[in-house]
Write an enzyme that holds these catalytic residues in place. Structure first.
Site, PDB file in Angstrom:
ATOM      1  N   ASP A  89      57.385  -1.391  26.036  1.00 48.17           N
ATOM      2  CA  ASP A  89      58.689  -2.018  25.831  1.00 48.17           C
ATOM      3  C   ASP A  89      58.790  -3.201  26.802  1.00 48.17           C
ATOM      4  OD1 ASP A  89      59.125  -0.913  28.290  1.00 48.17           O
ATOM      5  OD2 ASP A  89      60.745   0.414  27.670  1.00 48.17           O
ATOM      6  N   ASP A 271      60.339   5.699  17.775  1.00 43.83           N
ATOM      7  CA  ASP A 271      59.993   6.357  19.040  1.00 43.83           C
ATOM      8  C   ASP A 271      61.248   7.032  19.541  1.00 43.83           C
ATOM      9  OD1 ASP A 271      61.270   3.736  20.216  1.00 43.83           O
ATOM     10  OD2 ASP A 271      61.083   5.109  21.895  1.00 43.83           O
ATOM     11  N   CYS A 309      52.042  26.806  11.609  1.00 44.00           N
ATOM     12  CA  CYS A 309      51.859  25.580  12.392  1.00 44.00           C
ATOM     13  C   CYS A 309      50.498  25.644  13.084  1.00 44.00           C
ATOM     14  CB  CYS A 309      52.987  25.443  13.416  1.00 44.00           C
ATOM     15  SG  CYS A 309      52.765  24.028  14.519  1.00 44.00           S
ATOM     16  N   CYS A 311      49.522  23.767  15.651  1.00 41.20           N
ATOM     17  CA  CYS A 311      49.538  23.140  16.978  1.00 41.20           C
ATOM     18  C   CYS A 311      48.922  24.073  18.019  1.00 41.20           C
ATOM     19  CB  CYS A 311      50.968  22.755  17.361  1.00 41.20           C
ATOM     20  SG  CYS A 311      51.885  24.087  18.149  1.00 41.20           S
ATOM     21  N   CYS A 314      51.220  27.236  18.668  1.00 40.22           N
ATOM     22  CA  CYS A 314      51.390  28.220  17.590  1.00 40.22           C
ATOM     23  C   CYS A 314      50.083  28.907  17.184  1.00 40.22           C
ATOM     24  CB  CYS A 314      52.029  27.557  16.372  1.00 40.22           C
ATOM     25  SG  CYS A 314      53.718  27.014  16.690  1.00 40.22           S
ATOM     26  N   HIS A 340      54.075  21.469  20.797  1.00 35.64           N
ATOM     27  CA  HIS A 340      54.538  21.866  19.460  1.00 35.64           C
ATOM     28  C   HIS A 340      55.465  20.800  18.870  1.00 35.64           C
ATOM     29  CE1 HIS A 340      56.224  24.064  16.084  1.00 35.64           C
ATOM     30  NE2 HIS A 340      57.387  23.605  16.509  1.00 35.64           N
TER      31      HIS A 340
HETATM   32 ZN    ZN Z   1      53.471  24.738  16.626  1.00 33.53          ZN
END
Ligand code: ZN
Length: 378
Positions: A89, A271, A309, A311, A314, A340
């Site tokens: 930025d 963002d 999920c 990730c 998970c 996550h």
């Molecule tokens: Zn997850």
């Protein structure tokens, strides 16, 4: 540079080609304020959660450790060990919101560092020089973000100055990109549309900056206190005046719902600190709404945060264990929630791109929003 692949209504599916690789849009940029995603997330982790672009804050890096140090260390990519696109930025937003005792003049802004109180000056040229030292992929123009409560005269004067500052940013970047010792000589510049909640000022400004032909266009000064409806209205009236063959970036936005609405209105880049900030407080996103893992109901819950999920949290850990870590203030708890949440956002963007490719974004959006609403009711 920006390749528009497909449109559904005003929604855009594109690819932005940069020297640090392609960015598939729509995209959510993951916010690493001081050169790291808060929550003990490494750049190696980012590769496993589908991050395409990391956003870093010019003001924070300028104050500490200093952009000259980062330049000597080979630029931000090398310093933080991330070879994909980085957007910085301009520093403007922090100067106007964080720093103490500021004075705005035509040449720039005088303010005091929030770290040690020392007096700093930043104008368009300084912002470009700092971002050039950082050697980010995309630099943002130095603008003023007037308060959403500022009166019309103030906003008009401020926007006019932001336009004059954009010209100075362009000139300075051209100069810097030609210098022998500049690390990224292909640095790109995005202009920022301002105008608070005044339709006509926003539109007029969009037209003026569109003529100045920068590499992309951002909408700034939104999600700073106005309602969601006001924000969607500003997008409805402003985005059509920005070039469709350049990326559109909605700064600092937002919730999954905000992102779906933004995509529908033609936004490519987003963002927001929500997924990281909420994750650090044990608030996690699912397709059935947000969960607060501190709640008693998860004490012995063996399920992952979200079934299915993929990730890093998970795939391995239960809600009960993560809740325990959060309560015990173990850093791993916060880290797993942040991973996550970012994975959730990045995966949603991947689904959005898939839906646009297939031409069924409208149906996807309706179904996704319904899921968020249903979950929130239970
Ligand atoms: Zn997850």
């Amino acid at each position: 540079m920006y390749e528009l692949l497909k449109q559904e209504g005003r929604a855009k599916r594109g690819i932005f080609h940069t020297v640090h690789g392609d960015i598939q849009t729509p995209v959510f940029m993951n916010v690493g304020t001081c050169g790291a995603i808060k929550g003990a997330v490494s750049t190696d982790d980012l590769k496993g959660i589908k991050t395409q672009v990391e956003l870093s804050n010019t003001y924070h890096l300028h104050v500490r450790p200093g952009d000259f140090l980062i330049k000597k260390m080979g630029g931000l990519h090398r310093f933080i060990a991330w070879d994909k696109p980085i957007l910085t930025d301009s520093g403007g937003f922090q100067v106007f919101s964080l720093a103490g005792l500021r004075k705005i003049k035509e040449e720039g802004v005088y303010f005091h560092s929030h770290v040690d109180g020392r007096k700093i000056f930043m104008g368009p040229e300084q912002s470009m020089q700092i971002q050039s030292n950082l050697a980010s992929t995309i630099a943002m123009a130095f603008d003023e973000c007037p308060s959403s409560r500022a009166d019309r005269t103030y906003v008009q004067n401020s926007v006019d100055r932001t336009t004059r500052w954009l010209k100075r940013c362009q000139d300075e970047m051209k100069r810097l990109n030609r210098l022998e010792d500049t690390i990224n000589k292909n640095q790109l510049l995005f202009a920022i549309n301002q105008g608070a909640v005044f339709d006509d000022i926003r539109i007029e400004h969009a037209k003026r900056i569109a003529e100045m032909e920068t590499d992309g266009y951002a909408l700034g000064g939104l999600a700073v206190g106005e309602t969601h409806e006001e924000m969607y209205h500003i997008l409805d009236v402003t985005v059509p005046h920005l070039p469709v063959n350049k990326p559109t970036y909605l700064m600092g936005v937002g919730t999954p719902e905000n992102i779906l609405e933004g995509v529908e209105r033609g936004v490519d880049f987003f963002d927001c600190v929500y997924p990281t900030r909420n994750g650090r407080h044990g608030h996690v996103y699912t397709n059935n709404g947000k969960l607060n893992l501190f709640n008693r109901q998860f004490e012995m819950d063996e399920r992952p945060i979200e079934e299915g999920c993929q990730c890093p949290a998970c795939r391995t850990y239960s809600r009960a264990y993560i809740r325990h870590l959060l309560k015990a203030k173990e850093m791993l708890g916060m880290r797993l929630c942040v991973l996550h949440n970012l994975y959730f956002y990045n995966t949603m963007m991947e689904e959005i791109r898939g839906a646009l490719d297939e031409g069924n974004f409208a149906a996807y959006k309706a179904k996704k929003l319904e899921g968020f609403r249903c979950g929130a009711r239970t």
